[in-house]
Design a protein around this motif. Structure first.
Motif, PDB file in Angstrom:
ATOM      1  N   PRO A 101     122.088  41.851 -26.200  1.00  0.00           N
ATOM      2  CA  PRO A 101     121.219  43.029 -26.063  1.00  0.00           C
ATOM      3  C   PRO A 101     120.580  43.417 -27.390  1.00  0.00           C
ATOM      4  CG  PRO A 101     123.534  43.604 -25.671  1.00  0.00           C
ATOM      5  CD  PRO A 101     123.488  42.130 -25.896  1.00  0.00           C
ATOM      6  N   ARG A 102     119.326  43.831 -27.336  1.00  0.00           N
ATOM      7  CA  ARG A 102     118.635  44.273 -28.554  1.00  0.00           C
ATOM      8  C   ARG A 102     119.082  45.679 -28.912  1.00  0.00           C
ATOM      9  NH1 ARG A 102     113.394  41.800 -29.963  1.00  0.00           N
ATOM     10  NH2 ARG A 102     113.104  39.933 -28.702  1.00  0.00           N
ATOM     11  N   THR A 103     119.300  45.904 -30.206  1.00  0.00           N
ATOM     12  CA  THR A 103     119.645  47.253 -30.666  1.00  0.00           C
ATOM     13  C   THR A 103     118.555  47.736 -31.625  1.00  0.00           C
ATOM     14  OG1 THR A 103     120.959  46.342 -32.464  1.00  0.00           O
ATOM     15  CG2 THR A 103     122.147  46.894 -30.443  1.00  0.00           C
ATOM     16  N   VAL A 104     118.592  49.031 -31.915  1.00  0.00           N
ATOM     17  CA  VAL A 104     117.587  49.627 -32.802  1.00  0.00           C
ATOM     18  C   VAL A 104     117.959  49.313 -34.247  1.00  0.00           C
ATOM     19  CG1 VAL A 104     116.569  51.806 -33.574  1.00  0.00           C
ATOM     20  CG2 VAL A 104     117.119  51.463 -31.146  1.00  0.00           C
ATOM     21  N   VAL A 105     117.061  48.652 -34.987  1.00  0.00           N
ATOM     22  CA  VAL A 105     117.359  48.320 -36.382  1.00  0.00           C
ATOM     23  C   VAL A 105     116.601  49.217 -37.355  1.00  0.00           C
ATOM     24  CG1 VAL A 105     118.028  45.932 -35.934  1.00  0.00           C
ATOM     25  CG2 VAL A 105     115.643  46.442 -36.445  1.00  0.00           C
ATOM     26  N   LYS A 106     115.604  49.956 -36.832  1.00  0.00           N
ATOM     27  CA  LYS A 106     114.859  50.862 -37.704  1.00  0.00           C
ATOM     28  C   LYS A 106     114.283  51.991 -36.863  1.00  0.00           C
ATOM     29  CE  LYS A 106     111.684  50.592 -41.585  1.00  0.00           C
ATOM     30  NZ  LYS A 106     111.205  49.658 -42.591  1.00  0.00           N
ATOM     31  N   LYS A 107     114.396  53.226 -37.366  1.00  0.00           N
ATOM     32  CA  LYS A 107     113.862  54.391 -36.648  1.00  0.00           C
ATOM     33  C   LYS A 107     112.904  55.105 -37.575  1.00  0.00           C
ATOM     34  CE  LYS A 107     115.898  58.599 -35.934  1.00  0.00           C
ATOM     35  NZ  LYS A 107     116.979  59.525 -35.517  1.00  0.00           N
ATOM     36  N   LEU A 108     111.713  55.423 -37.065  1.00  0.00           N
ATOM     37  CA  LEU A 108     110.688  56.018 -37.916  1.00  0.00           C
ATOM     38  C   LEU A 108     110.004  57.145 -37.165  1.00  0.00           C
ATOM     39  CD1 LEU A 108     109.365  54.053 -40.462  1.00  0.00           C
ATOM     40  CD2 LEU A 108     107.386  54.674 -39.134  1.00  0.00           C
ATOM     41  N   LEU A 109     109.912  58.322 -37.776  1.00  0.00           N
ATOM     42  CA  LEU A 109     109.173  59.428 -37.160  1.00  0.00           C
ATOM     43  C   LEU A 109     107.722  59.320 -37.609  1.00  0.00           C
ATOM     44  CD1 LEU A 109     109.020  62.121 -35.560  1.00  0.00           C
ATOM     45  CD2 LEU A 109     109.555  63.280 -37.709  1.00  0.00           C
ATOM     46  N   ALA A 110     106.800  59.220 -36.640  1.00  0.00           N
ATOM     47  CA  ALA A 110     105.370  59.104 -36.976  1.00  0.00           C
ATOM     48  C   ALA A 110     104.824  60.501 -37.253  1.00  0.00           C
ATOM     49  CB  ALA A 110     104.624  58.442 -35.830  1.00  0.00           C
ATOM     50  N   GLU A 284     113.295  36.349 -26.043  1.00  0.00           N
ATOM     51  CA  GLU A 284     114.029  36.056 -27.265  1.00  0.00           C
ATOM     52  C   GLU A 284     113.027  35.523 -28.307  1.00  0.00           C
ATOM     53  OE1 GLU A 284     117.898  35.060 -26.340  1.00  0.00           O
ATOM     54  OE2 GLU A 284     118.145  36.044 -28.286  1.00  0.00           O
ATOM     55  N   GLY A 285     113.166  35.931 -29.533  1.00  0.00           N
ATOM     56  CA  GLY A 285     112.282  35.424 -30.586  1.00  0.00           C
ATOM     57  C   GLY A 285     111.042  36.285 -30.805  1.00  0.00           C
ATOM     58  N   TRP A 286     110.746  37.193 -29.860  1.00  0.00           N
ATOM     59  CA  TRP A 286     109.603  38.092 -30.043  1.00  0.00           C
ATOM     60  C   TRP A 286     110.024  39.301 -30.870  1.00  0.00           C
ATOM     61  CZ3 TRP A 286     105.965  38.899 -25.230  1.00  0.00           C
ATOM     62  CH2 TRP A 286     105.518  37.648 -24.795  1.00  0.00           C
ATOM     63  N   ASN A 287     109.073  39.869 -31.600  1.00  0.00           N
ATOM     64  CA  ASN A 287     109.317  41.168 -32.215  1.00  0.00           C
ATOM     65  C   ASN A 287     108.980  42.236 -31.185  1.00  0.00           C
ATOM     66  OD1 ASN A 287     110.239  40.354 -34.763  1.00  0.00           O
ATOM     67  ND2 ASN A 287     108.138  40.029 -35.494  1.00  0.00           N
ATOM     68  N   ALA A 288     109.732  43.327 -31.216  1.00  0.00           N
ATOM     69  CA  ALA A 288     109.526  44.368 -30.203  1.00  0.00           C
ATOM     70  C   ALA A 288     109.849  45.743 -30.767  1.00  0.00           C
ATOM     71  CB  ALA A 288     110.393  44.089 -28.981  1.00  0.00           C
ATOM     72  N   PHE A 289     109.176  46.743 -30.197  1.00  0.00           N
ATOM     73  CA  PHE A 289     109.449  48.120 -30.602  1.00  0.00           C
ATOM     74  C   PHE A 289     109.245  49.059 -29.422  1.00  0.00           C
ATOM     75  CE2 PHE A 289     104.879  47.624 -31.207  1.00  0.00           C
ATOM     76  CZ  PHE A 289     104.361  48.821 -30.737  1.00  0.00           C
ATOM     77  N   VAL A 290     109.782  50.277 -29.594  1.00  0.00           N
ATOM     78  CA  VAL A 290     109.632  51.341 -28.604  1.00  0.00           C
ATOM     79  C   VAL A 290     108.891  52.482 -29.288  1.00  0.00           C
ATOM     80  CG1 VAL A 290     110.974  53.195 -27.520  1.00  0.00           C
ATOM     81  CG2 VAL A 290     111.659  50.820 -27.186  1.00  0.00           C
ATOM     82  N   CYS A 312     109.231  55.822 -33.573  1.00  0.00           N
ATOM     83  CA  CYS A 312     109.038  54.401 -33.328  1.00  0.00           C
ATOM     84  C   CYS A 312     110.375  53.721 -33.636  1.00  0.00           C
ATOM     85  CB  CYS A 312     107.942  53.867 -34.249  1.00  0.00           C
ATOM     86  SG  CYS A 312     107.606  52.110 -34.027  1.00  0.00           S
ATOM     87  N   LEU A 313     110.864  52.920 -32.700  1.00  0.00           N
ATOM     88  CA  LEU A 313     112.145  52.227 -32.874  1.00  0.00           C
ATOM     89  C   LEU A 313     111.890  50.729 -32.923  1.00  0.00           C
ATOM     90  CD1 LEU A 313     114.160  54.180 -30.128  1.00  0.00           C
ATOM     91  CD2 LEU A 313     113.949  54.741 -32.568  1.00  0.00           C
ATOM     92  N   VAL A 314     112.212  50.117 -34.043  1.00  0.00           N
ATOM     93  CA  VAL A 314     112.076  48.662 -34.150  1.00  0.00           C
ATOM     94  C   VAL A 314     113.346  48.049 -33.575  1.00  0.00           C
ATOM     95  CG1 VAL A 314     111.793  46.711 -35.723  1.00  0.00           C
ATOM     96  CG2 VAL A 314     110.651  48.880 -36.220  1.00  0.00           C
ATOM     97  N   LEU A 315     113.182  47.064 -32.690  1.00  0.00           N
ATOM     98  CA  LEU A 315     114.342  46.445 -32.048  1.00  0.00           C
ATOM     99  C   LEU A 315     114.735  45.157 -32.771  1.00  0.00           C
ATOM    100  CD1 LEU A 315     113.221  46.912 -28.318  1.00  0.00           C
ATOM    101  CD2 LEU A 315     114.601  48.457 -29.737  1.00  0.00           C
ATOM    102  N   GLY A 316     116.036  44.927 -32.838  1.00  0.00           N
ATOM    103  CA  GLY A 316     116.551  43.702 -33.441  1.00  0.00           C
ATOM    104  C   GLY A 316     116.426  42.541 -32.466  1.00  0.00           C
ATOM    105  N   PRO A 317     116.907  41.349 -32.874  1.00  0.00           N
ATOM    106  CA  PRO A 317     116.782  40.187 -31.990  1.00  0.00           C
ATOM    107  C   PRO A 317     117.638  40.338 -30.743  1.00  0.00           C
ATOM    108  CG  PRO A 317     118.095  39.664 -33.925  1.00  0.00           C
ATOM    109  CD  PRO A 317     117.546  41.033 -34.147  1.00  0.00           C
ATOM    110  N   GLY A 318     117.288  39.584 -29.712  1.00  0.00           N
ATOM    111  CA  GLY A 318     118.049  39.628 -28.464  1.00  0.00           C
ATOM    112  C   GLY A 318     117.174  39.301 -27.282  1.00  0.00           C
ATOM    113  N   ASP A 319     117.771  39.391 -26.085  1.00  0.00           N
ATOM    114  CA  ASP A 319     117.036  38.977 -24.888  1.00  0.00           C
ATOM    115  C   ASP A 319     116.653  40.136 -23.978  1.00  0.00           C
ATOM    116  OD1 ASP A 319     119.652  39.460 -24.242  1.00  0.00           O
ATOM    117  OD2 ASP A 319     119.939  37.667 -23.021  1.00  0.00           O
ATOM    118  N   GLY A 320     117.008  41.366 -24.339  1.00  0.00           N
ATOM    119  CA  GLY A 320     116.611  42.478 -23.482  1.00  0.00           C
ATOM    120  C   GLY A 320     116.982  43.819 -24.076  1.00  0.00           C
TER     121      GLY A 320
END
Ligand code: FJE
Ligand code: FE
Length: 382
Positions: A101-110, A284-290, A312-320
């Motif tokens: 599972p992907r977890t949040v590796v960076k959190k940023l307030l815009a 897997e292998g894509w960069n993703a954010f929320v 904005c939440l940057v997600l770490g590696p994983g499949d979902g």
């Protein structure tokens, strides 16, 4: 020299001099790998003692022992069954259905900043703390009222995706393309070798939306410009267990968007009812954010802290990605993922290329009206 040319020169000079972002080069960085290990319940060892068969107290003891053994067996079978279960939707406490599972590796307030002409944007990707997230170059949540807006400006080397959250925006370009997008509509613009356009509010009051910039690979940077426009009622949507999704690009809950993404991309707008949960695959292998639009949610793991709007939440590696709405209000967020290009990025304002020489070329082409900017010399928005 014509008046329009000298106006263009002044404009270009002003743009270059006032540009707050210096030419910079970044080699796409890879996020560190996170691995999780699963702990399976260890089988409990049970020991047997020889059974004696004489007194009634001994019989009672035997019965009790038998009951204990049966109880232990039932527990073991249940544990084994829940660890092999693959449908957590039926069990609210089940673990995420992802291998990794992907977890949040960076959190940023815009935070809000001025941009364009009198406009305000909340920038997340593209600001100093998050220069880019390959293939994404910029994410702005814009709030604009007339007469502010984004008057005539060029683009080269990437795509802009404008998603209206509330209100209406009119765009006009130098090739005669003109249109208005309203709440829920999407404009997916591939600038390619060159677009000059304006983007202005089309109604009174505050007009809100998201604009995402997606990089194009070196082989696609100079393609013919193209528009894909989706009206809100053409956007695929789906619903499952209290979660609604509008699919701007990619696939979710078995529904697909018709948008062609030259750089492979997924873009979803999720709304989750209070108490609902979501398990969405992300390649897997894509960069993703929320990007959280409204409400509060728990992202990645159930124990993570709640996060609210404009983060904005940057997600770490994983499949979902798994998400829980543990609040009393609806949660709305965009989930965006893309295949990294792994190419050098050289950006100067509205031009995004691979090398400094290509940036120099883009500025000269825009200035002289060449290589895709031919119509720039004789055009201005109305
Ligand atoms: C641009 C400054 C700008 N965010 N969000 C410099 F403001 C822009 C630009 C936008 C923009 C437009 C909309 Cl509709 C929404 C935005 C920046 O147009 F392109 C450069 N180069
Ligand atoms: Fe633009």
């Amino acid at each position: 020299m014509t008046t329009s040319m000298s106006m263009r020169m002044t404009r270009l000079r002003q743009q270059l001099l006032s540009s707050s972002s210096p030419i910079y080069t970044t080699l796409s960085s890879r996020l560190g790998r996170i691995t999780t290990t699963r702990h399976l319940p260890a089988a409990a060892a049970s020991k047997r003692r020889p059974l004696s068969t004489s007194s009634p107290t001994a019989k009672a003891k035997q019965l009790l022992l038998l009951l204990l053994i049966v109880f232990a067996l039932v527990l073991l079978i249940r544990a084994a069954m829940s660890s092999s279960s693959s449908s957590p939707a039926s069990d609210a406490t089940a673990a995420a259905p992802f291998e990794n599972p992907r977890t949040v590796v960076k959190k940023l307030l815009a935070e809000s900043q001025p941009e364009g002409q009198g406009a305000t944007v909340r920038r997340s990707i593209g600001r100093h703390e998050l220069r880019n997230l390959d293939p994404f170059l910029m994410l702005d949540e814009f709030s604009v009222s007339k007469p502010a807006g984004f008057p005539d400006h060029p683009h080269r080397g990437f795509e802009t995706v404008t998603y209206m959250l509330d209100g209406a925006f009119t765009h006009q370009d130098f090739a005669g393309h003109k249109g208005t997008i309203r709440t829920g509509d999407v404009q997916w613009m591939t600038a390619g070798r060159g677009i000059v356009h304006s983007e202005m509010p089309a109604a009174d009051g505050v007009q809100k939306g998201l604009q995402l910039w997606i990089n194009l690979s070196s082989k696609d940077k100079m393609i013919e410009p193209r528009y894909q426009e989706l009206q809100s009622n053409d956007i695929s949507c789906a619903e499952k267990d209290g979660v609604e999704v509008k699919i701007i690009a990619g696939e979710a809950f078995g529904a697909r968007s018709p948008v062609y993404t030259r750089t492979p991309t997924m873009y979803m707008d999720f709304t989750m009812r209070p108490g609902s949960q979501l398990h969405q695959p992300v390649p897997e292998g894509w960069n993703a954010f929320v990007y959280i639009i409204d409400g509060e949610g728990v992202f990645g793991t159930e124990k993570a802290p709640r996060v609210g709007a404009h983060h904005c939440l940057v997600l770490g590696p994983g499949d979902g990605l798994s998400v829980w709405n543990k609040s009393g209000k609806p949660l709305r967020f965009a989930l965006v993922g893309g295949q990294p290009l792994n190419e050098p990025v050289v950006q100067h304002g509205p031009f995004v290329m691979n090398t400094r020489a290509e940036i120099q070329q883009a500025m000269e082409d825009y200035y002289h009206g060449r290589n895709g900017f031919e119509k720039a010399n004789h055009w201005s928005s109305t």
